[in-house]
Write a protein that holds these residues in place. Structure first.
Motif: not given
Length: 485
Positions: A219-238
């Protein structure tokens, strides 16, 4: 090995949309070699033809039943075809946004469009499988494309920095994914979600506990792809650093593929532990909505605001998944379809006001645009209202059904948190509208990207946002019909 003993022409027919995009990706790559520098825009129109043809084929294949291909590794059903159309429309709009943009930024090369095509193929496969290995390969393929496209503005330091952050964090997410898959295979001897589900149902307590651990890693990988907390950190900068057309594309297409893949993982593979994953998603959905909307209150740049907005909207979609009923799953697909128009439309306006170097996207630079360009201002008003969930836009209808699904499953507090977050988001979305209409005229002339195709993308976004808000029944019925996993 006799290839035909395992595969047939029916397998290729099942992946016809992906094959079309792959072929056109190679065509763009080859044709680009012979195109003079001043005629590189032809690549965009070849890519558009590929997306349009793939879209037509996807529509023709719809409602033709569930087809299993390549020894069960690929599944073509209504849900995957629905997401294929979301990805295809996102690709069409992103290319329309790109034609004049890449000329201005001097990045008009064939690889730009071929990577979009190949990445879209990977997204389609990601959404069309119950096999964890195929999911992993698809995630890696689409991720590599997104890393490259994020850093495509080689003369803009923010673009290179965003690509590096995305790559490094994405590599960690991929590591957790493959580790989780390895544990799952070690426990149950298969990477097929149907087999895993059957094994998990009759597994001993220790195996079930380890299965939950493996699921959490995946789920960590899925959370990263959909930008769910706490795996979201990349989103605003990208989103802020990437070329604006690619920020728009990656805000919708990879998210759509990941959401459907996540639903397959949860509804089919993790069905025996539904109680556990609904409890986990309840918390993640609530925190994701709250974090995204709260931090967005302080944003001054439109692209960064849309980045945090994307985080909050991932939370809204997780509400529908957490509800764990057919209305919730169908509402998620419907919301993705509506989100496509309102979010790409908002990014199109950000591109409209941008300057060379992909700068000038601060919200303050929208001041007076509604008077200088009234149709652009009206379109942006529609996008902001829809993202905030104001009727009669598609955003309102989508949120209504997502929260209704939560209520149907007695998740009253989650629905209340969702409604409160929608109210919070109204502040920063309406701040954009106030800036356009109520803070006077801008000083001097607007520096705009005066592109007919870009304006067409804005128009399509605005029309789609309103039409599917006023007449949602057809798309909603298709979405509900598509989620019979």
């Amino acid at each position: 090995m006799n290839f035909l003993a395992y595969y047939s022409i029916n397998d290729l027919i099942a992946i016809a949309p992906q094959l079309i995009l792959t072929i056109f990706g190679f065509i763009v790559t080859l044709v680009d070699l012979w195109l003079p520098k001043g005629e590189k825009s032809a690549n965009a129109f070849i890519a558009l033809m590929g997306f349009i043809l793939a879209g037509i084929v996807s529509v023709m294949m719809f409602d033709s039943g569930t087809t299993s291909a390549f020894v069960g590794m690929i599944v073509t059903d209504n849900a995957s075809l629905f997401i294929d159309l979301v990805i295809i429309i996102a690709g069409i709009l992103a290319i329309a946004m790109s034609v004049n943009f890449v000329d201005r930024e001097d990045i008009n090369i064939g690889e730009y469009y071929s990577i979009i095509l190949f990445s879209s193929v990977a997204m389609m496969f990601f959404a069309s499988t119950y096999n964890l290995i195929v999911m992993f390969i698809s995630v890696e393929t689409l991720s590599i494309g997104m890393y490259i496209l994020t850093g495509f503005l080689k003369n803009k330091s923010e673009s290179i920095e965003a690509a590096m952050k995305y790559f490094i964090l994405g590599s960690f997410a991929s590591g957790f994914l493959v580790f989780g898959i390895g544990i799952m295979y070690g426990l149950f001897g298969s990477v097929d979600l149907n087999v895993i589900s059957a094994s998990l149902t009759k597994a001993a307590a220790i195996y079930k506990a380890l299965g939950i651990l493996a699921f959490m890693l995946i789920f960590i990988a899925f959370g990263f792809k959909i930008a769910a907390f706490p795996f979201h950190a990349w989103t605003p900068d990208v989103y802020a650093g990437a070329p604006t057309p690619m920020s728009a594309f990656m805000s919708v297409a990879p998210k759509a593929a990941a959401i459907l893949a996540l639903m397959r993982l949860l509804v089919v593979g993790m069905h025996p532990i539904q109680i556990e994953w609904t409890q986990m998603l309840w918390i993640i959905a609530a925190v994701t909505m709250t974090f995204g909307n709260t931090v967005a209150l302080w944003q001054k740049d439109l692209k960064r605001l849309l980045g945090y907005s994307s985080i909050s909207h991932a939370g809204y979609m997780l509400v529908g998944i957490t509800a764990a009923n057919s209305l919730g799953y169908g509402a998620v697909l419907f919301y993705l379809f509506g989100y496509l128009f309102m979010n790409l439309g908002a990014f199109s306006v950000a591109e409209f006001i941008s300057k060379k170097g992909d700068t000038n996207t601060e919200i303050a630079n929208l001041k007076g645009i509604a008077y200088k360009y009234p149709l652009i201002g009206a379109a942006m008003l529609i996008f902001m209202f829809s993202l905030a969930g104001v009727p009669p836009t598609v955003g309102f209808i989508g949120k209504y059904y997502l929260f209704s699904a939560a209520v149907q499953s007695h998740l009253y507090w989650l629905a209340i948190i969702g409604v409160i977050n929608s109210a919070i988001s109204a502040y920063f979305y309406l701040n954009v509208v106030v800036t356009m209409y109520m803070k006077g005229d801008t000083e001097g002339e607007f520096s705009i990207l005066n592109s007919g195709l870009l304006k067409t993308a804005i128009l399509i976004g605005a029309v789609g946002t309103i039409i599917f808000g006023i007449f949602p029944s057809y798309i909603l019925s298709i979405a509900l019909h598509s989620v019979a996993f």
